[in-house]
Write a protein that holds these residues in place. Structure first.
Motif, PDB file in Angstrom:
ATOM      1  N   VAL A  82     -39.817  13.434  16.320  1.00 24.98           N
ATOM      2  CA  VAL A  82     -40.155  13.996  17.639  1.00 24.98           C
ATOM      3  C   VAL A  82     -38.994  14.815  18.204  1.00 24.98           C
ATOM      4  CG1 VAL A  82     -40.885  13.443  19.990  1.00 24.98           C
ATOM      5  CG2 VAL A  82     -41.724  12.086  18.086  1.00 24.98           C
TER       6      VAL A  82
ATOM      7  N   ASN B  60     -48.987  16.833  12.563  1.00 20.45           N
ATOM      8  CA  ASN B  60     -50.046  15.917  12.137  1.00 20.45           C
ATOM      9  C   ASN B  60     -49.538  14.504  11.882  1.00 20.45           C
ATOM     10  OD1 ASN B  60     -52.597  17.272  12.147  1.00 20.45           O
ATOM     11  ND2 ASN B  60     -51.836  18.598  10.510  1.00 20.45           N
ATOM     12  N   GLU B  61     -48.238  14.404  11.635  1.00 17.26           N
ATOM     13  CA  GLU B  61     -47.663  13.078  11.366  1.00 17.26           C
ATOM     14  C   GLU B  61     -47.223  12.367  12.636  1.00 17.26           C
ATOM     15  OE1 GLU B  61     -44.450  13.874   8.673  1.00 17.26           O
ATOM     16  OE2 GLU B  61     -45.789  14.422   7.014  1.00 17.26           O
ATOM     17  N   ILE B  62     -47.303  13.060  13.755  1.00 20.14           N
ATOM     18  CA  ILE B  62     -46.810  12.498  15.016  1.00 20.14           C
ATOM     19  C   ILE B  62     -48.005  12.130  15.894  1.00 20.14           C
ATOM     20  CG2 ILE B  62     -45.551  13.101  17.137  1.00 20.14           C
ATOM     21  CD1 ILE B  62     -43.824  14.908  15.530  1.00 20.14           C
ATOM     22  N   PRO B  63     -47.917  11.020  16.627  1.00 19.46           N
ATOM     23  CA  PRO B  63     -49.010  10.708  17.560  1.00 19.46           C
ATOM     24  C   PRO B  63     -49.189  11.837  18.572  1.00 19.46           C
ATOM     25  CG  PRO B  63     -47.496   8.857  17.372  1.00 19.46           C
ATOM     26  CD  PRO B  63     -46.876   9.985  16.605  1.00 19.46           C
ATOM     27  N   ALA B  64     -50.415  12.023  19.018  1.00 16.03           N
ATOM     28  CA  ALA B  64     -50.742  13.171  19.863  1.00 16.03           C
ATOM     29  C   ALA B  64     -49.892  13.230  21.129  1.00 16.03           C
ATOM     30  CB  ALA B  64     -52.236  13.159  20.212  1.00 16.03           C
ATOM     31  N   HIS B  65     -49.587  12.079  21.694  1.00 14.65           N
ATOM     32  CA  HIS B  65     -48.867  12.090  22.968  1.00 14.65           C
ATOM     33  C   HIS B  65     -47.401  12.482  22.799  1.00 14.65           C
ATOM     34  CE1 HIS B  65     -47.860   8.054  21.471  1.00 14.65           C
ATOM     35  NE2 HIS B  65     -46.798   8.114  22.243  1.00 14.65           N
ATOM     36  N   GLN B  66     -46.938  12.560  21.565  1.00 16.69           N
ATOM     37  CA  GLN B  66     -45.532  12.939  21.338  1.00 16.69           C
ATOM     38  C   GLN B  66     -45.393  14.363  20.838  1.00 16.69           C
ATOM     39  OE1 GLN B  66     -44.492   9.535  18.686  1.00 16.69           O
ATOM     40  NE2 GLN B  66     -42.969   9.065  20.242  1.00 16.69           N
ATOM     41  N   ARG B  67     -46.511  15.019  20.635  1.00 19.56           N
ATOM     42  CA  ARG B  67     -46.434  16.333  20.002  1.00 19.56           C
ATOM     43  C   ARG B  67     -45.799  17.383  20.911  1.00 19.56           C
ATOM     44  NH1 ARG B  67     -52.406  16.053  17.205  1.00 19.56           N
ATOM     45  NH2 ARG B  67     -51.808  14.536  15.594  1.00 19.56           N
TER      46      ARG B  67
END
Lengths: 176, 149
Positions: A82, B60-67
């Motif tokens: 992130v 795509n590998e990250i949860p949506a809320h962290q994108r």
């Protein structure tokens, strides 16, 4: 018939990409075969062709530092998808802000003491906060910050990943 | 006349990524929430450094809320790398680390001075304190110089 006395193993990039490592390969000075993870990370984050383009746009004496910084960023991003190394920047910026405030306050105290405005028995220095940005300390991940050398300055800071690729050694150098 | 015949009444403009890549921006495009069409340079920079497919895989590998945070940090890194192709944002880390080091040392020295005042010796810094780093600045007088307020 002499055996291949001048055999050069393929660099880590060409080995990863499964291609012939030709003389003059742009990657081979910077991705030795004994450090496969370095190229694997850089390739995953930036892509081989982007790295090649970038290196070709730089002067030869700049490429070593460029590869080291790319490897650093890539590993940071692999470990923290992130924030990547932006997490470290945020952390260090907070450290700078905090230390600057403490220094301003300490200097203000010192001025008061020097001018005898504060009685000596009240003259207690502010307890120095531990600068996690400078010393290796443990963090939530259970290890210490590793060192990354760039321009002769070692970077050691509290980061959310256990170890950062050390381009000069490849070995662990923290509390982890 | 059916409403559907009106031109583009219900179609969204393509996101900056799809516009750059010259492809149709489908609903559910992974880039669309983060690369609006009014910020074309953002995607251009990110694509130049990371490549669209790498960014797509990463998101795509990250949860949506962290994108969104991920895209912001990628954008920052891309811009830093474009400004400084050798060090990118690692240059900023180096500078910040030096600042932390310098500030910590200054703070320690100032606290030591305060201790001296507290103990009654009151000796100011600069009398053999030994700070001879050319990058450091003595708060009072400059590096190692005798002098007063």
């Amino acid at each position: 018939m002499a055996s291949s006395s001048s055999y050069n193993p393929p660099c880590a990039a060409c080995k990863f990409l499964r291609r012939k490592c030709i003389p003059g390969c742009v990657f081979s000075p910077y991705f030795p075969p004994e450090e496969p993870q370095k190229f694997a990370n850089v390739h995953k984050i930036f892509g081989a062709s982007n790295v090649a383009k970038l290196l070709n746009e730089l002067l030869p004496h700049q490429r070593d530092d460029a590869v080291n910084s790319l490897a650093y960023e890539a590993e940071a991003r692999v470990r923290d998808p992130v924030y990547g190394c932006i997490g470290a920047i945020t952390f260090l910026q907070r450290q700078v802000d905090r230390l600057q405030k403490e220094l301003d306050a300490a200097n203000a105290d010192l001025i008061r003491f020097a001018c005898n405005d504060v009685p000596l028995q009240a003259a207690q220095p502010r307890p120095p906060q531990e600068a996690a940005g400078v010393r290796n300390v443990g963090f939530g991940g259970g290890g210490g910050g590793r060192l990354y050398q760039t321009g002769g300055v070692q970077i050691s800071y509290d980061v959310p990943w256990n170890d950062i690729y050390n381009s000069h050694g490849g070995g662990m150098d923290g509390n982890n | 006349m059916a409403a559907s015949s009106s031109s583009s009444s219900f179609s969204k403009p393509p996101c900056a990524a799809c516009k750059f890549l010259r492809r149709r921006c489908l609903s559910g495009c992974i880039f669309a929430p983060y690369f609006p069409p009014e910020e074309p340079t953002k995607f251009v920079n990110v694509h130049k450094i990371f490549g669209a497919s790498n960014v797509s895989k990463l998101l795509n590998e990250i949860p949506a809320h962290q994108r969104e945070d991920a895209v912001n940090s990628l954008t920052y890194e891309a811009e830093a790398r474009l400004k400084d192709p050798v060090y990118g944002c690692v240059g900023a880390i180096t500078i910040l680390q030096r600042q932390v080091f310098t500030l910590q040392r200054e703070l320690d020295a100032t606290n030591a001075d305060i201790m001296r005042f507290a103990s009654g010796t009151g000796a100011p810094r600069g009398s053999g304190s030994g700070y001879d780093d050319p990058n450091s600045t003595d708060y009072w007088t400059g590096k190692g110089q005798d002098g007063g307020i």
